[in-house]
Structure formats: C-alpha cells, structure tokens
Motif scaffolding. Sequence first.
Motif, short mmCIF file in Angstrom:
data_model
loop_
_atom_site.label_atom_id
_atom_site.label_comp_id
_atom_site.label_asym_id
_atom_site.label_seq_id
_atom_site.Cartn_x
_atom_site.Cartn_y
_atom_site.Cartn_z
N LEU A 71 0.83 -1.21 0.00
CA LEU A 71 0.00 0.00 0.00
C LEU A 71 0.87 1.26 0.00
O LEU A 71 0.58 2.23 -0.71
CB LEU A 71 -0.92 -0.01 1.22
CG LEU A 71 -2.00 -1.11 1.24
CD1 LEU A 71 -2.69 -1.17 2.59
CD2 LEU A 71 -3.03 -0.87 0.14
N VAL A 72 1.96 1.22 0.78
CA VAL A 72 2.88 2.36 0.79
C VAL A 72 3.50 2.55 -0.59
O VAL A 72 3.60 3.68 -1.10
CB VAL A 72 3.97 2.16 1.87
CG1 VAL A 72 5.05 3.23 1.73
CG2 VAL A 72 3.35 2.20 3.26
N ALA A 73 3.90 1.44 -1.21
CA ALA A 73 4.50 1.53 -2.55
C ALA A 73 3.51 2.05 -3.57
O ALA A 73 3.92 2.64 -4.59
CB ALA A 73 5.01 0.14 -2.96
N SER A 74 2.22 1.87 -3.32
CA SER A 74 1.18 2.35 -4.25
C SER A 74 0.78 3.78 -3.97
O SER A 74 -0.15 4.30 -4.61
CB SER A 74 -0.04 1.44 -4.14
OG SER A 74 0.28 0.10 -4.46
N GLY A 75 1.44 4.42 -3.01
CA GLY A 75 1.17 5.82 -2.76
C GLY A 75 0.12 6.11 -1.71
O GLY A 75 -0.30 7.26 -1.57
N PRO A 149 -12.25 11.94 -10.00
CA PRO A 149 -10.86 12.19 -10.44
C PRO A 149 -9.83 11.84 -9.37
O PRO A 149 -8.66 11.59 -9.70
CB PRO A 149 -10.85 13.69 -10.74
CG PRO A 149 -12.00 14.25 -9.95
CD PRO A 149 -13.04 13.17 -9.93
N GLN A 150 -10.23 11.80 -8.09
CA GLN A 150 -9.27 11.50 -7.03
C GLN A 150 -9.01 10.01 -6.87
O GLN A 150 -8.05 9.60 -6.21
CB GLN A 150 -9.77 12.07 -5.68
CG GLN A 150 -10.88 11.28 -5.01
CD GLN A 150 -12.27 11.58 -5.59
OE1 GLN A 150 -12.41 12.23 -6.63
NE2 GLN A 150 -13.31 11.13 -4.89
N LEU A 151 -9.84 9.15 -7.50
CA LEU A 151 -9.70 7.70 -7.36
C LEU A 151 -8.55 7.20 -8.24
O LEU A 151 -8.59 7.32 -9.46
CB LEU A 151 -11.01 7.00 -7.75
CG LEU A 151 -11.10 5.51 -7.42
CD1 LEU A 151 -11.15 5.31 -5.91
CD2 LEU A 151 -12.32 4.89 -8.07
N ARG A 152 -7.51 6.61 -7.59
CA ARG A 152 -6.31 6.21 -8.33
C ARG A 152 -6.18 4.70 -8.51
O ARG A 152 -5.49 4.24 -9.42
CB ARG A 152 -5.06 6.73 -7.59
CG ARG A 152 -5.02 8.23 -7.40
CD ARG A 152 -3.62 8.70 -7.06
NE ARG A 152 -3.11 8.10 -5.83
CZ ARG A 152 -3.20 8.65 -4.62
NH1 ARG A 152 -3.84 9.80 -4.48
NH2 ARG A 152 -2.67 8.06 -3.57
N HIS A 153 -6.80 3.91 -7.64
CA HIS A 153 -6.62 2.46 -7.69
C HIS A 153 -7.95 1.75 -7.49
O HIS A 153 -8.77 2.16 -6.67
CB HIS A 153 -5.66 1.97 -6.59
CG HIS A 153 -4.31 2.62 -6.61
ND1 HIS A 153 -3.35 2.28 -7.53
CD2 HIS A 153 -3.77 3.57 -5.81
CE1 HIS A 153 -2.25 3.00 -7.30
NE2 HIS A 153 -2.49 3.78 -6.27
N VAL A 154 -8.13 0.67 -8.25
CA VAL A 154 -9.23 -0.28 -8.02
C VAL A 154 -8.60 -1.66 -7.92
O VAL A 154 -8.07 -2.19 -8.91
CB VAL A 154 -10.28 -0.24 -9.16
CG1 VAL A 154 -11.40 -1.25 -8.87
CG2 VAL A 154 -10.87 1.16 -9.31
N LEU A 165 0.00 -6.68 -4.69
CA LEU A 165 0.46 -5.61 -3.80
C LEU A 165 1.65 -6.06 -2.96
O LEU A 165 2.56 -5.27 -2.69
CB LEU A 165 -0.70 -5.17 -2.90
CG LEU A 165 -1.73 -4.24 -3.55
CD1 LEU A 165 -2.97 -4.11 -2.69
CD2 LEU A 165 -1.12 -2.86 -3.81
N VAL A 166 1.63 -7.31 -2.54
CA VAL A 166 2.77 -7.83 -1.77
C VAL A 166 4.05 -7.77 -2.59
O VAL A 166 5.11 -7.35 -2.10
CB VAL A 166 2.48 -9.26 -1.28
CG1 VAL A 166 3.75 -9.91 -0.73
CG2 VAL A 166 1.38 -9.26 -0.22
N VAL A 167 3.95 -8.18 -3.86
CA VAL A 167 5.12 -8.13 -4.75
C VAL A 167 5.57 -6.68 -4.94
O VAL A 167 6.77 -6.37 -4.88
CB VAL A 167 4.78 -8.77 -6.11
CG1 VAL A 167 5.92 -8.51 -7.11
CG2 VAL A 167 4.54 -10.26 -5.95
N ARG A 168 4.62 -5.79 -5.12
CA ARG A 168 4.96 -4.38 -5.34
C ARG A 168 5.64 -3.76 -4.13
O ARG A 168 6.46 -2.85 -4.25
CB ARG A 168 3.69 -3.60 -5.69
CG ARG A 168 3.94 -2.16 -6.06
CD ARG A 168 2.69 -1.48 -6.59
NE ARG A 168 2.97 -0.15 -7.09
CZ ARG A 168 2.08 0.63 -7.70
NH1 ARG A 168 0.84 0.18 -7.89
NH2 ARG A 168 2.41 1.84 -8.11
N GLY A 169 5.31 -4.26 -2.95
CA GLY A 169 5.85 -3.65 -1.74
C GLY A 169 7.17 -4.19 -1.27
O GLY A 169 7.71 -3.73 -0.25
N ARG A 170 7.74 -5.16 -1.97
CA ARG A 170 9.00 -5.76 -1.51
C ARG A 170 10.15 -4.76 -1.35
O ARG A 170 10.97 -4.90 -0.44
CB ARG A 170 9.40 -6.89 -2.45
CG ARG A 170 8.57 -8.16 -2.23
CD ARG A 170 8.86 -9.23 -3.25
NE ARG A 170 8.02 -10.42 -3.02
CZ ARG A 170 7.85 -11.40 -3.89
NH1 ARG A 170 8.49 -11.35 -5.07
NH2 ARG A 170 7.07 -12.44 -3.60
#
Length: 644
Positions: A71-75, A149-154, A165-170
């Motif tokens: 989640l942190v890596a996704s901003g 417009p504020q929605l960035r992720h689904v 998300l786990v892979v993205r956060g490594r």
Amino acid sequence: MRDFGNARAAAPMTASVPVMSGGLADSVFDTANRDPGLPLIARRIGPSEAPWIQMTASELRDEVVDLARGLVASGIRPGNRVAVMARTRYEWTLFSCALWAIGAEVVPIYPTSSHEQVEWILRDAHCVAVVVEDEQGVMTVGSVCASLPQLRHVWQLDSGAVEALVVRGRPVPATAVDSLRRIVLPDSTAVVAYTSGTTGRPRGCALSHRNLAAPCDTILAGWGHTGAPPGQQPAILAFLPFSHVYGLMIQGLCLRGGLLMGHEPELNADVLASAFQTFRPTYLYAVPFVFEKLYKNFLRVSQQAGRGALFERAVRTAQDYALAMERQRMGAGSGPGMDLKLQHALYEKAVYRKLRAALGGRVYGAVSGGSPLNRELALFYAGIGISVHDGYGLTETGGGITVQPVGREKSGTVGRPLPGVEVRVAEDGEILVRGASVFQGYVNDHAGTRAVLRDGWLATGDLGQLDSDGYLSITGRKKEIIVTSGGKSVAPAALEERLRAHPLIHQAVVVGDNRPCVGALITLDPEFVAHWRGGLFTQGDTAGREAREENALRQEITRAVAAANTTVSRSESIRVFRILPEPFDVASGLLTPSMKLRRDAVVHRYAVEIEAMYQSSSRLPRERRGENPPAWDEASDDVFRRVR
C-alpha cells in the motif's frame, strides 16, 4: 429526564479496561509479540465444504506488514481514505489492519450497493482507492469512475490483488510500516462508516480508533469470560457484514481479545448451518433476524419429524424455566419449582441438547444487536442453555452502548449502559448517549453534526425507556412514528416484532400515516409456507384443494394479526393488511445489509398496494371494519397462489 450511567448502571467488571495509546492495528502486533503461536484466524480456501485452516498471530502480523508495504508503494499515505467493498472474508480483515497500520482510513461499502450509492460514497469521502471483490464490483466502480478524479486504484480480490500488492511492496522496508504505525494516535480517524440510509442519503460517520476500541475493550473486560468455557479460546464465526459497524465491532473484539475468528461471507441459512457444524463456534454474534430464522428452522424440522407437539411443549418449558430464573436473579422469585426442574431436565435430554448440536454443540452464549430481540425468543434461548445478551448501539457510537449484565440479564430490554457510557431519555422519549465511543461527526456535514451532538451528548433518534434498575428498552424511532388521520401516534416496531414471531410471517411493515387506521404489509416465509402446506390434509380436486389451502392460510395470518393487536390499544391495532408476493431483500433496496427495513422505500414501492388496501377496507361493512381481528383484504387472494 432519566439518567443512568457509570457507577449506577454499569455491569461488574472482571478486569480493568486497558488505556489505549495507539491505533487498532496495534492489537495484531501486540498479540503476535506476546503469543506468536496463538490461532487468530480460521480460513476456508475454496468452496464452503473446504476444511478450516488456522492462522497464528505471527502469521497474520507478517501478512499485514507485507500488504501494508504494498500500500505504501502504491502511494497510500496517512489520512488517505480507501474503500473496501466486499463481503465478510479474510481479506477484509487483512486490508483494514494494513490500512490502519499506515495511518490510512477505511471506508466500508456494502458490495450490493447501487451505482449511485457507490459513486456518492467514493466522492463524498474523497477515496483514493477502492478494494472490490469480483468483476461485478469492478464494473460498478468503473461505471462511475468518470466523476471520481481523485480515485487512483481499483484492487480486485478475486484477481490476485493481495499477491500483486505484496510483490509491489518488496522494495519498501518493514521498518517503514512500523514507523507509520507508531505515529497513529487513538483519536485519529480509523473508519468513515456511511449510515445505512433507511431514510435519505447516507452520511459518513467519522469514527476514531478510540471510538471503535472503547466498546470492544469494555466488553472484553467485563464479558470476555462468557465467550467460552474456562480454559478454552473463544471461537467466533463472523458472518455479519463488516461494512456495518456491528460487524466491525465483532472483528475488533476478536483481534483485541485474541479470539479465534472464522469468516463466512454467505448470510444464507443452509451455508450457515454447515459452517456452524464445521467451525463449531463457542459464542454467537447475530441480529434478531438470525435468531428468529434459527427458531423457525428448529420448529419446521421438528414438525417434519412428527415431533412438533413435543417441540412446542419444550419451548413453553424453556421459557417458563428461563422466566423463573430471571425472577430469581432480579430478586423477585425463588427460581424454578421442582416440577419445572424435572420437566426442564427431561427436555434437556430429548430436545435442548439437539438444538445446541445444530449450532455446532459448543455455543456457550450469544449477543443480539442491530435491533431489539423479542422477549419470548430471548427466554427460549436462555431456557435451552444459550443466554443471549441483547445489546444496543449505533453507527455513530462505534458499536455497543448497552448490553445485558452478566448474571442480571433481563429479557425484553437491551440491558444497561456499558461502564464509561451515560444514557439519558429526554422528555420526548429520545435516547441520549455520552461516552468514549461517540463519533467525531459527519464528514462534510457540519450542520448535521451540530444537530445530533449537543454539549457532548449524542441524540440517537431512537425512542426508549429506562426502568428503575437502569435497563433500557427501545420503543421505536422518532422518524418512524405513525400518526393516523385521527391524530393517534403509533410506534410500529412492537407490532412488527409480534407479527414476525409467527412462523409463517417473514417480514411486516406497519403503515397508516394520515390514514383512518393502522395497516400492515406482510411477507411470508417461503420455506415455512411450503412446509405448512405439506402438513395440510386436504383431499379432492386440485382447484378445490387450492381454495381450501388459501382459506386456511388467510385464517392463520388473520389470527397472527389479531394476536399482535392484543399487545396494543384498540386505536393502535391493525385493521387492514395485505400479503405481498415476495419478501423484502437487500437487492431490491427495501432492506439495509444489516437487515433493517428501509421503511420509506417500502412505502414508496408499494404505494399502489397500500392505496388499494385502504380503498378495499372502506367498501367493507362497518361491522367488519371495526372488528378485531381485522377485516381480510379480498384483493390479496391471488398472493397465496403465488407464494408456494
């Protein structure tokens, strides 16, 4: 104005309530540090027949940290709001804990919400991301993305969102999550929970970590020992929606109390029956609808086995026994007599233990919330060995406000204020509440917040009564009071509750605003109607048999209405009613996901039927209109041919 709270109305405490210093996610980390091998989660991967797999506290913590890194890596940053639109499943708990660990705020959305509701909540809460369950959820959100417009992720759970998300956060160090978690304060906002919207557009209730933790910690301190026999870890089957504050409170109780929690996404009688047998909970958290349905299923199965008369005698004995025990607890009696004890012991062997076995055989007690539980039903469960602690709470209070005190249960009430909570009943009957769980306010609605928060007291909108011992009884909602054309004010809740007690009746909505008398819309329980029809010994040609069945069913429902009318004055009694062809449900927008009636929506949907009901009544002879039981609405005959 009656006022009860703290010392005078509080239940005895068995342990002190811990002082909160951080956020809700700390529970997972603290338990993992203290007892890493403690089972916290039970999961079924695959179909409902799959075995339950337990997850320890340390395993849950590690998965929370891994997802939080993603989640942190996704901003996602502290203060960001992320919606979760899914049924009650493990990923709901995982996402909420991960979001709280980094200081983000959770916005629950019912997965059955309409496009308009989803668009309103995501826009009003300024959500930057949304977690959905399946392709249908993606389509629902996708249809309204243009206005967000504020929605960035689904993120879609069923397509591997957690794993991605786990892979993205490594690359994000675990220490980053720990640093963010340590700056979350108890009064930081944890959840923006939108009210069910029984009337009007839903409003977002801002609830802090402290708001949500306070009732959980108080209940665990004073009632935690009731969750399982001594020496056993309590096991809770969570099947109520986490999108509702009651479901969130159940999750909070499990995580903060170190209880084993199993997730069941299907609020279906057959699926729940199977889950009870395999998960074998020690304690049951449910709404009155579930307790009513369980009772009717017990009755139906007994009748199908040719033991209906035995079951009904056992029910009366259970209620008599529980009532005698209640009077003894309250100092108004000496307890069950010898004859009653012998009868109860007989039915314990023949009936009661089999009923408990149907719930897995380990249920030690229960809590009912969402709306008041019928007194006779509460006595029945107490009499078969399952004490139901009825309670009361609101979205605006983060869950529980009152609950039955241990050893001083009084059926028909919702108990006494929790320690630290004050309850008043104003001159007009409205319940006022003050305490640590009272919410921060409505988001983007300062006027609405000022209207309900007055000098620290929350005006609940509910009507109630406090007796001399501080027990609260709910009598209705201020906005739901019906005023007939004759000026008579009628609270519909008691009549509806009494009607639902009849096995054939599934739901009831009392109407009558600006009408000459009170009326009712009634739906039937399809399963029990089919069972009831099968028990009729009718002979002859098909057409004649159907006519006799319809006549018998009319008479049975008429008797149920007449029985309900005995609890109110003549001017408040139901004089006309109509049977509707199908039950109210969430999909039609007539029930909230917590099984509460959307009263205005029902009245609007069935405006033509309501008008026809009163028009039909006005054409009946005076003696039929005025009698009790009420006149039968002949226009409803065709309904019985369709409810089969």
